[in-house]
Design an enzyme around this catalytic site. Structure first.
Site, mmCIF file in Angstrom:
data_model
loop_
_atom_site.group_PDB
_atom_site.id
_atom_site.type_symbol
_atom_site.label_atom_id
_atom_site.label_comp_id
_atom_site.label_asym_id
_atom_site.label_seq_id
_atom_site.Cartn_x
_atom_site.Cartn_y
_atom_site.Cartn_z
ATOM 1 C CE LYS A 29 -10.601 -6.591 -0.227
ATOM 2 N NZ LYS A 29 -10.192 -5.191 -0.237
ATOM 3 N NE ARG A 46 -3.238 -9.700 0.252
ATOM 4 C CZ ARG A 46 -2.021 -9.161 0.407
ATOM 5 N NH1 ARG A 46 -1.039 -9.883 0.917
ATOM 6 N NH2 ARG A 46 -1.777 -7.914 0.066
ATOM 7 N NE ARG A 69 -7.845 -12.049 -1.610
ATOM 8 C CZ ARG A 69 -7.054 -10.991 -1.462
ATOM 9 N NH1 ARG A 69 -7.285 -10.126 -0.484
ATOM 10 N NH2 ARG A 69 -6.035 -10.795 -2.276
ATOM 11 C CG ASP A 126 -5.538 -7.167 1.758
ATOM 12 O OD1 ASP A 126 -6.613 -7.315 1.132
ATOM 13 O OD2 ASP A 126 -4.804 -6.176 1.618
ATOM 14 N NE ARG A 134 -2.487 4.678 0.375
ATOM 15 C CZ ARG A 134 -3.091 3.513 0.040
ATOM 16 N NH1 ARG A 134 -2.380 2.531 -0.509
ATOM 17 N NH2 ARG A 134 -4.377 3.335 0.258
ATOM 18 C CB SER A 174 -0.887 0.019 1.244
ATOM 19 O OG SER A 174 -1.808 -1.036 1.206
ATOM 20 C CD GLN A 222 -8.142 -1.007 -3.621
ATOM 21 O OE1 GLN A 222 -9.092 -1.132 -4.375
ATOM 22 N NE2 GLN A 222 -7.257 -1.984 -3.421
HETATM 23 C C1 S3P Z 1 -5.578 -1.333 -0.154
HETATM 24 C C2 S3P Z 1 -6.861 -1.349 0.304
HETATM 25 C C3 S3P Z 1 -7.644 -2.591 0.465
HETATM 26 C C4 S3P Z 1 -6.773 -3.830 0.387
HETATM 27 C C5 S3P Z 1 -5.760 -3.751 -0.707
HETATM 28 C C6 S3P Z 1 -4.844 -2.553 -0.489
HETATM 29 C C7 S3P Z 1 -4.888 -0.027 -0.281
HETATM 30 O O1 S3P Z 1 -8.615 -2.643 -0.564
HETATM 31 O O2 S3P Z 1 -7.562 -4.983 0.231
HETATM 32 O O3 S3P Z 1 -4.956 -4.909 -0.768
HETATM 33 O O4 S3P Z 1 -3.651 -0.009 -0.437
HETATM 34 O O5 S3P Z 1 -5.569 1.003 -0.216
HETATM 35 P P1 S3P Z 1 -10.044 -1.928 -0.429
HETATM 36 O O6 S3P Z 1 -9.825 -0.469 -0.437
HETATM 37 O O7 S3P Z 1 -10.821 -2.370 -1.642
HETATM 38 O O8 S3P Z 1 -10.627 -2.426 0.857
#
Ligand code: S3P
Length: 450
Positions: free
Chosen positions: A354, A403, A358, A327, A33, A29, A176
């Site tokens: 996802k 995963r 999952r 996750d 960013r 993540s 996200q």
């Molecule tokens: C993430 C947010 C999560 C997560 C993903 C990474 C992120 O998704 O499952 O692996 O980096 O913002 P969601 O925003 O769909 O919950």
């Protein structure tokens, strides 16, 4: 990109004790960013510890396509020479985000308030995932999107030439979506406000503040209210990416279920928006200790020591904790198979959208391995058989989901018979050194066909 090459079938054989140190890669993540915000300021952002998994590399390529200069110095050290807020050029080609929902959704947000037209695509997994959750709020800024039925990729976004600021209540717990709106808000005049009812990972908020944006967070009755002042001058940063707690989950859970194991996983961020799995494992009776607790870059960090835990018990995982471990449910369900009693996971509808569904992918594989699973639209329950009693001996479809593949490779370390996946290639999206690292601890992972 995963899913475009030859499948890599993999088998995990029951193994002896896992021992040693597991240095897991950088946080996925935070890596996405860092590249995106690096591209959105003028000057050089220096990044170390970047996750060099396929998902993040695809985001790096996208930033280059928007006009940033992205340089790999080797060993996780990268420089991004950015073009500034509102400075994105129109890419000449389609942006292919591979397997990465985070990549595509964050990049859509970042380009949505610039007057450029961009077409996005991905692999078969990503092209099946919903994008309306991001394009709906982006439409409020003035961004137009045309995609396939159900808001699926490939999809073209026409960025807003005269964006207006937005106030948006995020309808699903999604970092996200929140992040896409905030990134779009960077190039809108005035204040963009995002409200989330449940706290999700807060890396975007922290990093925006780090880059010099004016962003405030208020806890109110309505939820977490995030206010961003638009059109800031972002300042390039030096970013040390912490190691990924979601990757740490795999060696930690492997040690907990494999007899005789004692594994140290150093330098793991324990940001409360990410650390729910570790709390849950401890509630289940796992021998998991946080050593050397400290603070680094404003985040709590510890070395995790995980040992074989023969007396795990099933628990009800509080739904309020779901976002902080979203996750990690696949690998938690593996640990739950080795516990006594039922592990009840509620409030987890998001698991169905996802990289794969999952709940479905894990339920199919666990059942094939002799474990009983009940499921509903937003919940599932795993009835554990206790340590030593899980049959295994199944081959599971990983469904282009890293995963899922890693969870079943962990499971095979402690089942009576080996566990296989039809395709381990997606593991490279987030944890390219998984086989080497787990092998170094004593796991018996083999590629069943080259
Ligand atoms: C993430 C947010 C999560 C997560 C993903 C990474 C992120 O998704 O499952 O692996 O980096 O913002 P969601 O925003 O769909 O919950």
């Amino acid at each position: 990109m995963s899913g475009h090459g030859t499948p890599i079938p993999m088998t995990s054989h029951p193994c002896g004790p896992l021992q040693g140190q597991a240095h897991v890669p950088g946080d996925k993540s935070i890596s996405h960013r860092a590249l995106i915000l690096g591209a959105m300021c003028v000057g050089d952002t220096h990044i170390t510890g970047l996750l060099e998994g396929e998902d993040v590399l695809d985001t790096g390529k996208a930033m280059a396509a928007f006009g940033a200069t992205v340089t790999n110095h080797g060993g996780g050290a990268w420089t991004v020479t950015g073009v500034g807020v509102g400075g994105f050029a129109e890419p000449e080609q389609v942006i292919d985000c591979g397997n990465s929902g985070t990549g595509v959704r964050l990049i859509m947000g970042a380009m949505a308030t610039s007057p450029i037209t961009v077409t996005f695509t991905g692999d078969a997994s990503l092209n099946g995932r919903p994008m309306g959750r991001v394009t709906d709020p982006l439409a409020l800024f003035g961004t137009r999107a045309v995609g396939r039925a159900g808001g699926r990729l490939p999809m073209t976004l026409v960025g807003a030439a005269d964006p207006v600021p937005v106030r948006y209540v995020v309808p699903v717990p999604s970092a996200q979506v929140k992040s896409a709106v905030l990134l779009a808000g960077l190039n809108a005049p005035g204040q963009t406000v995002v409200i989330e009812k449940e706290a999700t990972r807060d890396h975007t908020e922290r990093m925006l503040q780090g880059f010099g944006a004016t962003l405030t967070v208020e806890e109110t009755d309505e939820g977490r209210v995030i206010t961003l002042d638009g059109q800031p001058e972002l300042t390039p940063q030096t970013i040390v990416v912490p190691r990924d707690p979601s990757s740490a989950a795999f060696p930690v859970c492997a040690a907990i279920i494999t007899p005789g194991s004692d594994v140290l996983v150093p330098n793991i961020g324990l940001n409360p928006t990410r650390a729910g799995l570790f709390t849950t494992l401890r509630e289940m009776g796992a021998d998991l200790v946080y050593e050397n607790m400290r603070e680094e870059g404003g985040e709590p960090v510890a070395d995790l020591r995980a040992k074989f835990s023969p007396d795990l018990k099933g628990i009800a995982v509080p739904p309020a904790r779901a976002a902080s471990m979203i996750d990690e449910y696949p690998v938690l369900s593996v640990v739950a198979s080795f516990a006594q009693g039922v592990t009840d996971m509620q409030g987890v509808k998001e698991l169905r959208v996802k990289e794969s569904d999952r709940i479905d992918a894990m339920a199919k594989g666990l059942r094939a391995a002799g474990v009983s699973v009940d499921e509903g639209p937003d919940w599932w329950k795993v009835t554990g058989l206790g340590h030593g009693n899980v049959p295994g001996g199944a081959t599971v479809a990983s469904q282009l989901d890293h995963r899922i593949a890693m969870a079943f490779m962990v499971m095979g370390m402690a089942t009576q018979k080996p566990m296989s996946v039809d395709d381990g290639s997606p593991i490279a999206t987030s944890f390219p050194i998984f086989e080497e690292l787990m092998g170094g601890l004593g796991a018996q992972l083999v590629r069943t066909q080259e």
